[in-house]
Design a protein around this motif. Structure first.
Motif, PDB file in Angstrom:
ATOM      1  N   ASN A  18      -1.989  43.252 -56.629  1.00 37.90           N
ATOM      2  CA  ASN A  18      -3.392  43.109 -56.249  1.00 37.90           C
ATOM      3  C   ASN A  18      -4.210  44.310 -56.711  1.00 37.90           C
ATOM      4  O   ASN A  18      -5.317  44.155 -57.254  1.00 37.90           O
ATOM      5  N   ARG A  30      -8.235  32.713 -51.965  1.00 38.93           N
ATOM      6  CA  ARG A  30      -7.572  33.673 -51.077  1.00 38.93           C
ATOM      7  C   ARG A  30      -6.086  33.322 -51.046  1.00 38.93           C
ATOM      8  O   ARG A  30      -5.699  32.248 -50.597  1.00 38.93           O
ATOM      9  N   ASP A  80      -7.522  39.267 -54.615  1.00 36.71           N
ATOM     10  CA  ASP A  80      -8.574  39.960 -53.865  1.00 36.71           C
ATOM     11  C   ASP A  80      -9.082  41.178 -54.626  1.00 36.71           C
ATOM     12  O   ASP A  80     -10.291  41.452 -54.654  1.00 36.71           O
ATOM     13  N   GLU A  90     -12.935  41.959 -55.701  1.00 33.21           N
ATOM     14  CA  GLU A  90     -13.666  43.166 -55.333  1.00 33.21           C
ATOM     15  C   GLU A  90     -14.228  43.874 -56.573  1.00 33.21           C
ATOM     16  O   GLU A  90     -15.354  44.381 -56.553  1.00 33.21           O
ATOM     17  N   LEU A 121     -15.053  40.504 -48.991  1.00 36.51           N
ATOM     18  CA  LEU A 121     -13.845  39.867 -48.485  1.00 36.51           C
ATOM     19  C   LEU A 121     -13.626  40.167 -47.012  1.00 36.51           C
ATOM     20  O   LEU A 121     -12.534  39.994 -46.483  1.00 36.51           O
TER      21      LEU A 121
END
Length: 199
Positions: free
Chosen positions: A30, A59, A68, A72, A99
């Motif tokens: 991530n 998600r 995620d 971002e 988020l």
């Protein structure tokens, strides 16, 4: 074995392998995903992201490739990010400014979805869709979770649709996945190397 049974067998095996990925490996993937995606040497992919005004993501659950961090990074670039919400037998996407938990609610399937009061965006206003999947073949043909939501959503868009980006683990590549005319294909498939998650 018919096509439905073949798909079920592949889904079961991929889900098993995803669950074996450690939480530490998922966190690292991530964190590193934005750099991984933005450094891919593919002109169309990078052009699509650099010119995008809105990107659809998901998600992650159950060991799916976590995106995620990518969301971002896109939000920091000023790109709107929207996420799927199931409404009856169809899927819509709604924008989320972050988020944060206050932007999402937990569905009956234990998936984080945009709050019900968030309006659905026009599918034609989505420039890039980051696809979740159970498996892909080398040409980018996608085997989804079985609900057909993404296939119907993309199929419902008249005219030029969004750019479709698949992101998967190496073990999700399956040369002989069964598919039919309704199964969508990714325009580009980004494969995360096994050393990123195999311990």
């Amino acid at each position: 074995m018919n096509i439905t049974e073949e798909k079920a067998k592949i889904r079961k095996e991929i889900r098993r392998r995803r669950r074996e990925i450690s939480s530490n490996a998922l966190r690292e993937i991530n964190k590193n995903l934005p750099d991984f995606i933005f450094s891919i040497d593919d002109e169309e992919l990078q052009t699509r992201f650099s010119s995008a005004k809105r990107v659809a993501l998901y998600r992650a659950i159950d060991g799916e490739v976590p995106v995620d961090g990518l969301a971002e990074a896109l939000i920091e670039r000023g790109i709107k990010c929207c996420f799927p919400r199931i409404e009856g037998d169809k899927m819509v996407f709604a924008d989320c400014e972050s988020l944060s938990d206050k932007e999402f609610s937990i569905s009956s399937l234990k998936i984080q979805e945009p709050l019900p009061e968030k309006p659905a965006v026009d599918p034609k206003d989505i420039d890039v869709v980051v696809l979740p999947a159970l498996a892909y073949n080398e040409e980018g043909t996608r085997l989804g979770a079985g609900g057909g939501f993404y296939d119907r959503f993309i199929g419902s868009i008249n005219g030029v649709g969004p750019y479709l980006l698949g992101i998967c683990y190496e073990f999700q590549l399956c040369s002989d996945i069964p598919y039919d005319e309704y199964d969508i294909s990714a325009d580009f498939l980004a494969v995360i190397p096994g050393e990123e998650y195999e311990e």
